[in-house]
Design an enzyme around this catalytic site. Sequence first.
Site, short mmCIF file in Angstrom:
data_model
loop_
_atom_site.label_atom_id
_atom_site.label_comp_id
_atom_site.label_asym_id
_atom_site.label_seq_id
_atom_site.Cartn_x
_atom_site.Cartn_y
_atom_site.Cartn_z
N LYS A 1 52.56 18.05 43.19
CA LYS A 1 52.15 17.34 41.98
C LYS A 1 51.43 16.02 42.30
CE LYS A 1 55.82 19.35 39.09
NZ LYS A 1 56.94 19.06 38.15
N TYR B 1 52.37 24.63 31.33
CA TYR B 1 53.67 24.13 30.88
C TYR B 1 53.91 24.44 29.40
CZ TYR B 1 55.07 21.75 35.20
OH TYR B 1 55.49 21.47 36.49
N PHE C 1 58.89 15.32 26.23
CA PHE C 1 58.15 14.84 27.40
C PHE C 1 56.84 15.59 27.64
CE2 PHE C 1 61.34 17.94 28.94
CZ PHE C 1 60.52 18.87 29.58
N ARG D 1 63.24 26.99 45.31
CA ARG D 1 63.96 26.12 44.36
C ARG D 1 65.01 25.29 45.11
NH1 ARG D 1 61.97 25.77 39.07
NH2 ARG D 1 64.07 25.18 38.45
N THR E 1 65.70 19.02 39.44
CA THR E 1 64.56 18.41 38.72
C THR E 1 64.60 16.89 38.80
OG1 THR E 1 64.74 20.26 37.16
CG2 THR E 1 63.36 18.40 36.50
N ARG F 1 62.58 16.87 46.56
CA ARG F 1 62.69 15.90 45.47
C ARG F 1 63.59 14.72 45.84
NH1 ARG F 1 62.75 20.44 40.69
NH2 ARG F 1 60.54 20.32 40.12
N ASN G 1 58.11 14.35 39.87
CA ASN G 1 59.08 14.89 40.82
C ASN G 1 58.47 15.77 41.92
OD1 ASN G 1 58.52 17.04 39.24
ND2 ASN G 1 60.61 17.45 38.58
N HIS H 1 56.43 21.67 41.90
CA HIS H 1 56.83 22.74 40.97
C HIS H 1 57.09 24.00 41.78
CE1 HIS H 1 56.68 25.94 37.98
NE2 HIS H 1 55.83 26.54 38.81
N GLU I 1 52.06 32.98 37.19
CA GLU I 1 51.52 31.70 37.65
C GLU I 1 50.55 31.90 38.82
OE1 GLU I 1 55.51 29.22 36.28
OE2 GLU I 1 55.05 29.35 38.41
P1 RTP Z 1 59.05 22.75 37.46
O1 RTP Z 1 58.93 23.71 36.28
O2 RTP Z 1 57.94 21.71 37.49
O3 RTP Z 1 59.20 23.47 38.76
O4 RTP Z 1 60.40 21.90 37.32
P2 RTP Z 1 61.84 22.38 36.90
O5 RTP Z 1 61.86 23.86 36.68
O6 RTP Z 1 62.80 21.80 37.87
O7 RTP Z 1 62.03 21.61 35.51
P3 RTP Z 1 61.61 22.06 34.03
O8 RTP Z 1 62.80 21.90 33.17
O9 RTP Z 1 60.90 23.38 34.04
O10 RTP Z 1 60.59 20.89 33.63
C1 RTP Z 1 59.23 20.97 34.00
C2 RTP Z 1 58.76 19.62 34.44
O11 RTP Z 1 58.69 18.73 33.33
C3 RTP Z 1 58.96 17.41 33.76
N1 RTP Z 1 60.12 16.90 33.05
N2 RTP Z 1 60.20 15.66 32.62
N3 RTP Z 1 61.08 13.25 31.49
C4 RTP Z 1 61.87 14.30 31.43
O12 RTP Z 1 62.97 14.28 30.89
C5 RTP Z 1 61.39 15.54 32.03
N4 RTP Z 1 62.06 16.70 32.08
C6 RTP Z 1 61.25 17.55 32.73
C7 RTP Z 1 59.21 17.45 35.24
O13 RTP Z 1 57.99 17.20 35.93
C8 RTP Z 1 59.67 18.89 35.43
O14 RTP Z 1 59.53 19.30 36.76
MG MG Z 2 60.44 24.90 35.46
#
Ligand code: RTP
Ligand code: MG
Length: 140
Positions: free
Chosen positions: A11, A51, A59, A87, A93, A104, A114, A117, A128
């Site tokens: 990212k 996304y 967010f 993962r 996250t 991370r 973070n 992805h 994807e």
């Molecule tokens: P990713 O999809 O990017 O691999 O991350 P992830 O599964 O660990 O987390 P996900 O819940 O899918 O959230 C996607 C991305 O959104 C951003 N985020 N910001 N500010 C916040 O509370 C918040 N929560 C999520 C992060 O960049 C997260 O990786």
């Molecule tokens: Mg995710």
Amino acid sequence: MAIQRTFSIIKPDATKRNLTGAINAKIEAAGLRIIAQKRIRMTREQAETFYGVHRERPFFGELVEFMISEPVVVQVLEGENAIAKYREVMGATDPDEAADGTIRKDFALSKGENSVHGSDAPETAAEEIAYFFAGLDLVG
Ligand code: RTP
Ligand code: MG
């Protein structure tokens, strides 16, 4: 467990700090092979589509702005149990909750910025990968 492919993004917070190589080193040390990789500037439309599941979350706007703020590196990783393994290498996250030694934990700035992805399931991984790469780009 069979050989799988997963989709990864390094990212903007990480590309900006020149951490692509350091992140790739962790990926490779975990036994995952980078079988396709390119540095791109994501368009707003690509970020919103990518996304899209988070469209209703508070967010979402911030996330899209972040993803288009600097170039990203998109990748396809291949290996045994690649989706779950990546993962694990990524960590939680929120970097405050991520295990020691994860990408991370070591590099992320915040829950939003973070660093990486990784796909969360075989179906999303396939979608994807197909969104960013042509089949011929994948050199397994
Ligand atoms: P990713 O999809 O990017 O691999 O991350 P992830 O599964 O660990 O987390 P996900 O819940 O899918 O959230 C996607 C991305 O959104 C951003 N985020 N910001 N500010 C916040 O509370 C918040 N929560 C999520 C992060 O960049 C997260 O990786
Ligand atoms: Mg995710």
